[in-house]
Scaffold this active site. Sequence first.
Site, PDB file in Angstrom:
ATOM      1  N   HIS A  28       0.811  -1.221   0.000  1.00  0.00           N
ATOM      2  CA  HIS A  28       0.000   0.000   0.000  1.00  0.00           C
ATOM      3  C   HIS A  28       0.842   1.268   0.000  1.00  0.00           C
ATOM      4  O   HIS A  28       0.335   2.346   0.291  1.00  0.00           O
ATOM      5  CB  HIS A  28      -0.954  -0.004   1.187  1.00  0.00           C
ATOM      6  CG  HIS A  28      -2.056  -1.004   1.066  1.00  0.00           C
ATOM      7  ND1 HIS A  28      -2.858  -1.387   2.125  1.00  0.00           N
ATOM      8  CD2 HIS A  28      -2.508  -1.716   0.003  1.00  0.00           C
ATOM      9  CE1 HIS A  28      -3.736  -2.290   1.712  1.00  0.00           C
ATOM     10  NE2 HIS A  28      -3.541  -2.502   0.432  1.00  0.00           N
ATOM     11  N   ALA A  53      -0.434  -8.697  19.271  1.00  0.00           N
ATOM     12  CA  ALA A  53       0.652  -9.144  18.387  1.00  0.00           C
ATOM     13  C   ALA A  53       1.980  -9.228  19.121  1.00  0.00           C
ATOM     14  O   ALA A  53       2.799 -10.109  18.835  1.00  0.00           O
ATOM     15  CB  ALA A  53       0.768  -8.202  17.191  1.00  0.00           C
ATOM     16  N   LEU A  60      -5.977  -9.487  17.467  1.00  0.00           N
ATOM     17  CA  LEU A  60      -6.622  -9.159  18.737  1.00  0.00           C
ATOM     18  C   LEU A  60      -8.092  -9.566  18.703  1.00  0.00           C
ATOM     19  O   LEU A  60      -8.619 -10.140  19.661  1.00  0.00           O
ATOM     20  CB  LEU A  60      -6.485  -7.659  19.005  1.00  0.00           C
ATOM     21  CG  LEU A  60      -6.892  -7.163  20.390  1.00  0.00           C
ATOM     22  CD1 LEU A  60      -6.053  -7.829  21.477  1.00  0.00           C
ATOM     23  CD2 LEU A  60      -6.740  -5.643  20.465  1.00  0.00           C
TER      24      LEU A  60
END
Length: 232
Positions: A108, A218, A201
């Site tokens: 991205h 994480a 999560l």
Amino acid sequence: MAHPSIVILTGAGISAESGLGTFRDEGGLWAQHRIEDVATPEGFARDPQLVMDFYNTRRAQAVEATENAAHRALARLQADFDGDVLLVTQNVDSLHEKAGSTDVVHMHGALNSALCGACDHRWPAPLQMQVGDACPACGAPSARPDIVWFGEMPYHMDRIEAALSQADIFAAIGTSGNVYPAAGFVQLATYAGAKTVEMNLDPSMTVNLFEETRPGKASQTVPEWVESILNG
């Protein structure tokens, strides 16, 4: 397994613990703007100053952010694994690189890169980009953030898809499963026969497509998973 191959996809959840908010966080930078205004080519055409200011703020935040245990664990995996590890990120920060990862595919784009809208030349972005900044290659006043906006094609898709087609393990970390084509990577890896694992999560939109899930932060789940791979 001779020369096993791992493909890892990371999303906003891995950087959230380093203080970089996602566009789903309430009260954060994204909450102050509509995605259509700051993350589309049309938004940039309408109000380039708003978009430049938005990414200048994000760039300043990213420069100050520090990598966390999850980033460091993935850098260790790249360094110590006896096989190939392709690290693909949807994030536009440089926290993987700060942690020591040397080959990171930014699908991205990246906040520390500028792009010429006229000739596609790229160069290191200054901390504060200005509307009308000139391209150092062609001279056109067409500088923009080197970010893949909604409606644009992500970068490096040929390389990513080739790696997924040969992957033995595919891991998605901190991703929502809402944004394609990244949300479809688990299916491509599954077709290739890869073992798949999600670390998140909260469950992603595609959690049911993964063989294994490791819920939690994480910074906890990723180091544990890396240990299991390196010592397995």
